[in-house]
Write an enzyme that holds these catalytic residues in place. Sequence first.
Site, PDB file in Angstrom:
ATOM      1  N   LYS A 231      -9.239   2.379  -1.960  1.00  0.00           N
ATOM      2  CA  LYS A 231      -9.507   1.748  -0.671  1.00  0.00           C
ATOM      3  C   LYS A 231     -10.921   2.090  -0.217  1.00  0.00           C
ATOM      4  O   LYS A 231     -11.355   3.246  -0.316  1.00  0.00           O
ATOM      5  CB  LYS A 231      -8.479   2.231   0.356  1.00  0.00           C
ATOM      6  CG  LYS A 231      -8.435   1.457   1.664  1.00  0.00           C
ATOM      7  CD  LYS A 231      -7.246   1.911   2.486  1.00  0.00           C
ATOM      8  CE  LYS A 231      -7.062   1.096   3.743  1.00  0.00           C
ATOM      9  NZ  LYS A 231      -5.830   1.505   4.476  1.00  0.00           N
TER      10      LYS A 231
ATOM     11  N   GLU B 196       0.831  -1.207   0.000  1.00  0.00           N
ATOM     12  CA  GLU B 196       0.000   0.000   0.000  1.00  0.00           C
ATOM     13  C   GLU B 196       0.870   1.264   0.000  1.00  0.00           C
ATOM     14  O   GLU B 196       1.822   1.376   0.778  1.00  0.00           O
ATOM     15  CB  GLU B 196      -0.882  -0.038   1.249  1.00  0.00           C
ATOM     16  CG  GLU B 196      -1.755   1.144   1.491  1.00  0.00           C
ATOM     17  CD  GLU B 196      -2.554   1.021   2.789  1.00  0.00           C
ATOM     18  OE1 GLU B 196      -3.523   1.780   2.945  1.00  0.00           O
ATOM     19  OE2 GLU B 196      -2.207   0.175   3.634  1.00  0.00           O
TER      20      GLU B 196
ATOM     21  N   TYR C  96      -8.524   5.127  13.796  1.00  0.00           N
ATOM     22  CA  TYR C  96      -8.501   4.818  15.224  1.00  0.00           C
ATOM     23  C   TYR C  96      -7.056   4.570  15.633  1.00  0.00           C
ATOM     24  O   TYR C  96      -6.188   4.278  14.807  1.00  0.00           O
ATOM     25  CB  TYR C  96      -9.349   3.584  15.521  1.00  0.00           C
ATOM     26  CG  TYR C  96      -8.986   2.378  14.662  1.00  0.00           C
ATOM     27  CD1 TYR C  96      -7.945   1.529  15.020  1.00  0.00           C
ATOM     28  CD2 TYR C  96      -9.688   2.102  13.494  1.00  0.00           C
ATOM     29  CE1 TYR C  96      -7.600   0.431  14.231  1.00  0.00           C
ATOM     30  CE2 TYR C  96      -9.349   1.014  12.702  1.00  0.00           C
ATOM     31  CZ  TYR C  96      -8.308   0.174  13.086  1.00  0.00           C
ATOM     32  OH  TYR C  96      -7.969  -0.897  12.297  1.00  0.00           O
TER      33      TYR C  96
ATOM     34  N   SER D 113       0.181  -2.647   7.093  1.00  0.00           N
ATOM     35  CA  SER D 113      -0.206  -3.024   8.449  1.00  0.00           C
ATOM     36  C   SER D 113       1.019  -3.054   9.355  1.00  0.00           C
ATOM     37  O   SER D 113       2.025  -3.682   9.042  1.00  0.00           O
ATOM     38  CB  SER D 113      -0.878  -4.409   8.415  1.00  0.00           C
ATOM     39  OG  SER D 113      -1.281  -4.799   9.691  1.00  0.00           O
TER      40      SER D 113
ATOM     41  N   CYS E   8      -5.443  -3.282   2.493  1.00  0.00           N
ATOM     42  CA  CYS E   8      -5.209  -3.325   3.944  1.00  0.00           C
ATOM     43  C   CYS E   8      -6.497  -3.457   4.768  1.00  0.00           C
ATOM     44  O   CYS E   8      -7.042  -4.530   4.895  1.00  0.00           O
ATOM     45  CB  CYS E   8      -4.403  -2.094   4.370  1.00  0.00           C
ATOM     46  SG  CYS E   8      -3.613  -2.275   6.004  1.00  0.00           S
TER      47      CYS E   8
END
Length: 238
Positions: free
Chosen positions: A115, A46, A121, A202, A175
Amino acid sequence: MNYGFIRVATATIKTKVADIGHNLDQMQYFFDQSEKNHIQILVFPELCLTGYTCGDLFLQDVLWEKSLYALRRLMAYTQSSDMMIWFGMPWRMHGKLYNVMAMIQKGRLHGLVPKSHLPNYNEFYEQRYFTSGMREAIALPFQGLEDEMYRVPFGTDLIFASHEIPNLSVSAEICEDLWSPIAPSVRHCLAGATIIVNGSASNSLVGKRQYRRELVNSQSARLLCAYVYANAGPSEST
Protein backbone atom coordinates in the site's frame (compact mmCIF):
# COMPACT_ATOMS: atom_id res chain seq x y z
CA MET A 1 -10.89 -14.85 -22.83
CA ASN A 2 -14.00 -14.98 -25.03
CA TYR A 3 -14.78 -12.09 -27.41
CA GLY A 4 -12.40 -9.80 -25.50
CA PHE A 5 -13.89 -10.53 -22.07
CA ILE A 6 -12.64 -12.42 -19.03
CA ARG A 7 -14.60 -13.46 -15.96
CA VAL A 8 -13.62 -11.75 -12.69
CA ALA A 9 -15.07 -11.93 -9.20
CA THR A 10 -14.68 -10.36 -5.76
CA ALA A 11 -15.29 -12.22 -2.51
CA THR A 12 -16.10 -10.72 0.88
CA ILE A 13 -15.43 -13.29 3.58
CA LYS A 14 -17.01 -13.46 7.04
CA THR A 15 -13.90 -12.24 8.82
CA LYS A 16 -12.91 -13.30 12.31
CA VAL A 17 -10.29 -10.81 13.46
CA ALA A 18 -6.91 -12.53 14.03
CA ASP A 19 -8.46 -15.97 13.43
CA ILE A 20 -6.35 -16.85 10.40
CA GLY A 21 -7.52 -20.45 10.22
CA HIS A 22 -11.16 -19.39 9.95
CA ASN A 23 -10.37 -16.70 7.37
CA LEU A 24 -8.36 -19.17 5.30
CA ASP A 25 -11.28 -21.62 5.32
CA GLN A 26 -13.53 -18.83 4.05
CA MET A 27 -11.11 -17.97 1.26
CA GLN A 28 -10.84 -21.60 0.19
CA TYR A 29 -14.64 -21.85 0.10
CA PHE A 30 -14.92 -18.83 -2.19
CA PHE A 31 -12.11 -20.17 -4.36
CA ASP A 32 -14.06 -23.41 -4.80
CA GLN A 33 -17.17 -21.47 -5.78
CA SER A 34 -15.15 -19.39 -8.23
CA GLU A 35 -13.67 -22.51 -9.82
CA LYS A 36 -17.20 -23.83 -10.44
CA ASN A 37 -18.08 -20.53 -12.14
CA HIS A 38 -14.90 -20.45 -14.30
CA ILE A 39 -13.57 -17.28 -12.69
CA GLN A 40 -10.19 -16.18 -14.05
CA ILE A 41 -9.34 -13.37 -11.60
CA LEU A 42 -10.51 -13.52 -7.97
CA VAL A 43 -9.99 -10.57 -5.62
CA PHE A 44 -10.31 -10.60 -1.83
CA PRO A 45 -10.33 -7.55 0.49
CA GLU A 46 -7.48 -5.76 2.19
CA LEU A 47 -5.79 -7.72 5.01
CA CYS A 48 -8.49 -10.38 4.71
CA LEU A 49 -6.15 -13.14 5.86
CA THR A 50 -5.79 -11.60 9.33
CA GLY A 51 -8.60 -9.06 9.45
CA TYR A 52 -8.02 -5.33 8.99
CA THR A 53 -8.81 -4.37 12.59
CA CYS A 54 -6.16 -6.41 14.41
CA GLY A 55 -4.68 -3.34 16.07
CA ASP A 56 -1.49 -4.03 18.03
CA LEU A 57 -1.80 -7.73 17.21
CA PHE A 58 -0.14 -6.81 13.91
CA LEU A 59 3.08 -6.43 15.92
CA GLN A 60 2.96 -9.97 17.30
CA ASP A 61 5.28 -12.65 15.89
CA VAL A 62 2.59 -15.32 16.07
CA LEU A 63 0.29 -13.39 13.70
CA TRP A 64 3.06 -13.05 11.13
CA GLU A 65 4.09 -16.69 11.39
CA LYS A 66 0.52 -17.93 11.02
CA SER A 67 0.02 -15.59 8.06
CA LEU A 68 2.98 -17.14 6.24
CA TYR A 69 1.75 -20.63 7.05
CA ALA A 70 -1.73 -19.78 5.73
CA LEU A 71 -0.22 -18.27 2.58
CA ARG A 72 1.55 -21.53 1.78
CA ARG A 73 -1.58 -23.53 2.57
CA LEU A 74 -3.58 -21.40 0.13
CA MET A 75 -0.86 -21.79 -2.51
CA ALA A 76 -1.01 -25.56 -2.13
CA TYR A 77 -4.81 -25.58 -2.18
CA THR A 78 -4.96 -23.62 -5.45
CA GLN A 79 -1.90 -25.01 -7.26
CA SER A 80 -3.91 -26.90 -9.88
CA SER A 81 -5.83 -23.79 -10.92
CA ASP A 82 -5.00 -21.17 -13.57
CA MET A 83 -6.97 -18.58 -11.61
CA MET A 84 -5.16 -15.37 -10.62
CA ILE A 85 -5.93 -14.84 -6.92
CA TRP A 86 -5.37 -11.53 -5.10
CA PHE A 87 -5.71 -11.13 -1.34
CA GLY A 88 -4.54 -8.85 1.45
CA MET A 89 -2.12 -9.76 4.22
CA PRO A 90 0.62 -8.16 6.35
CA TRP A 91 4.22 -8.62 5.21
CA ARG A 92 7.43 -8.19 7.20
CA MET A 93 10.60 -7.05 5.47
CA HIS A 94 13.82 -5.55 6.81
CA GLY A 95 12.30 -4.85 10.21
CA LYS A 96 9.25 -3.09 8.80
CA LEU A 97 5.64 -4.15 8.33
CA TYR A 98 3.74 -3.58 5.08
CA ASN A 99 0.09 -3.84 4.10
CA VAL A 100 0.22 -5.81 0.84
CA MET A 101 -1.88 -7.46 -1.82
CA ALA A 102 -0.39 -10.85 -2.66
CA MET A 103 -0.96 -12.51 -6.04
CA ILE A 104 -0.79 -16.29 -6.36
CA GLN A 105 -1.42 -18.54 -9.34
CA LYS A 106 -0.72 -22.23 -9.95
CA GLY A 107 0.68 -22.66 -6.46
CA ARG A 108 3.25 -19.90 -6.79
CA LEU A 109 3.55 -16.45 -5.21
CA HIS A 110 4.07 -14.13 -8.17
CA GLY A 111 4.20 -10.72 -6.50
CA LEU A 112 3.54 -8.50 -3.49
CA VAL A 113 2.11 -5.00 -3.95
CA PRO A 114 2.41 -2.79 -0.84
CA LYS A 115 0.00 0.00 0.00
CA SER A 116 1.31 3.46 -0.91
CA HIS A 117 -0.99 5.82 0.99
CA LEU A 118 -1.58 4.98 4.65
CA PRO A 119 -4.60 6.76 6.20
CA ASN A 120 -3.93 8.26 9.61
CA TYR A 121 -6.98 10.40 10.30
CA ASN A 122 -10.28 9.98 12.15
CA GLU A 123 -10.75 6.26 12.84
CA PHE A 124 -7.68 5.21 10.80
CA TYR A 125 -4.18 4.87 12.27
CA GLU A 126 -2.31 2.63 9.84
CA GLN A 127 0.95 4.55 10.24
CA ARG A 128 1.18 3.09 13.76
CA TYR A 129 1.88 -0.32 12.21
CA PHE A 130 2.65 -0.11 8.52
CA THR A 131 5.23 1.47 6.23
CA SER A 132 4.41 2.95 2.82
CA GLY A 133 5.55 0.79 -0.07
CA MET A 134 8.34 1.75 -2.45
CA ARG A 135 7.69 2.23 -6.16
CA GLU A 136 10.85 0.57 -7.46
CA ALA A 137 10.47 -3.18 -7.20
CA ILE A 138 12.92 -5.40 -5.38
CA ALA A 139 13.19 -9.19 -5.48
CA LEU A 140 12.62 -11.00 -2.19
CA PRO A 141 13.78 -14.57 -1.52
CA PHE A 142 10.81 -16.80 -0.75
CA GLN A 143 10.47 -20.46 0.12
CA GLY A 144 7.46 -21.79 -1.75
CA LEU A 145 5.97 -25.25 -1.89
CA GLU A 146 8.17 -28.32 -1.47
CA ASP A 147 11.05 -26.11 -0.24
CA GLU A 148 11.36 -24.43 -3.64
CA MET A 149 13.36 -21.20 -3.32
CA TYR A 150 12.70 -18.37 -5.74
CA ARG A 151 12.54 -14.58 -5.78
CA VAL A 152 9.29 -12.63 -5.57
CA PRO A 153 8.94 -9.03 -6.86
CA PHE A 154 7.87 -6.53 -4.19
CA GLY A 155 6.83 -2.97 -5.07
CA THR A 156 3.89 -0.73 -5.90
CA ASP A 157 4.53 -0.49 -9.66
CA LEU A 158 4.15 -4.12 -10.70
CA ILE A 159 2.20 -5.18 -13.80
CA PHE A 160 1.33 -8.83 -14.33
CA ALA A 161 0.94 -9.64 -18.02
CA SER A 162 -0.50 -12.80 -19.52
CA HIS A 163 1.37 -14.80 -22.15
CA GLU A 164 -1.84 -16.50 -23.29
CA ILE A 165 -4.00 -13.34 -23.40
CA PRO A 166 -2.03 -10.49 -25.05
CA ASN A 167 -4.26 -7.62 -23.87
CA LEU A 168 -4.50 -8.75 -20.24
CA SER A 169 -2.23 -6.78 -17.88
CA VAL A 170 -3.17 -6.54 -14.20
CA SER A 171 -1.98 -4.16 -11.49
CA ALA A 172 -3.10 -3.51 -7.93
CA GLU A 173 -3.62 -0.74 -5.44
CA ILE A 174 -5.06 -0.86 -1.92
CA CYS A 175 -8.01 1.06 -0.46
CA GLU A 176 -6.74 4.57 0.38
CA ASP A 177 -4.56 4.55 -2.74
CA LEU A 178 -7.72 5.11 -4.78
CA TRP A 179 -8.72 8.11 -2.65
CA SER A 180 -5.38 9.87 -3.01
CA PRO A 181 -4.92 12.86 -5.39
CA ILE A 182 -2.70 10.81 -7.72
CA ALA A 183 -3.57 7.15 -7.35
CA PRO A 184 -0.99 4.48 -8.26
CA SER A 185 -3.50 3.16 -10.82
CA VAL A 186 -2.82 6.27 -12.93
CA ARG A 187 0.80 5.16 -13.37
CA HIS A 188 -0.27 1.56 -13.87
CA CYS A 189 -2.61 2.35 -16.75
CA LEU A 190 -0.13 4.73 -18.36
CA ALA A 191 2.31 1.81 -18.31
CA GLY A 192 -0.19 -0.52 -19.99
CA ALA A 193 -2.38 -2.07 -17.30
CA THR A 194 -5.87 -2.97 -18.52
CA ILE A 195 -7.28 -4.23 -15.20
CA ILE A 196 -6.79 -2.66 -11.77
CA VAL A 197 -7.65 -4.68 -8.67
CA ASN A 198 -8.25 -3.00 -5.34
CA GLY A 199 -8.44 -4.85 -2.04
CA SER A 200 -10.10 -2.54 0.46
CA ALA A 201 -11.40 -2.34 4.03
CA SER A 202 -13.36 0.87 3.63
CA ASN A 203 -15.87 1.32 6.44
CA SER A 204 -19.47 2.51 6.28
CA LEU A 205 -20.35 6.15 6.93
CA VAL A 206 -23.39 8.21 5.94
CA GLY A 207 -23.20 8.90 2.21
CA LYS A 208 -19.90 7.04 1.75
CA ARG A 209 -21.28 4.09 -0.21
CA GLN A 210 -22.52 6.18 -3.12
CA TYR A 211 -19.39 8.32 -3.15
CA ARG A 212 -17.20 5.20 -3.18
CA ARG A 213 -19.16 3.72 -6.08
CA GLU A 214 -18.85 6.95 -8.05
CA LEU A 215 -15.10 7.06 -7.31
CA VAL A 216 -14.59 3.55 -8.69
CA ASN A 217 -16.73 4.27 -11.76
CA SER A 218 -14.85 7.50 -12.43
CA GLN A 219 -11.43 5.84 -12.11
CA SER A 220 -12.43 3.07 -14.49
CA ALA A 221 -13.81 5.56 -17.02
CA ARG A 222 -10.94 8.04 -17.09
CA LEU A 223 -8.20 5.39 -17.10
CA LEU A 224 -9.98 3.25 -19.72
CA CYS A 225 -9.57 0.13 -17.63
CA ALA A 226 -11.61 -2.43 -15.76
CA TYR A 227 -11.56 -1.71 -12.01
CA VAL A 228 -12.21 -4.66 -9.67
CA TYR A 229 -12.96 -3.47 -6.13
CA ALA A 230 -13.25 -5.92 -3.22
CA ASN A 231 -14.34 -4.48 0.11
CA ALA A 232 -14.44 -5.98 3.60
CA GLY A 233 -17.79 -6.76 5.18
CA PRO A 234 -19.50 -5.98 8.51
CA SER A 235 -17.75 -8.79 10.38
CA GLU A 236 -14.65 -6.64 10.95
CA SER A 237 -14.22 -5.23 14.46
CA THR A 238 -15.80 -1.85 15.24
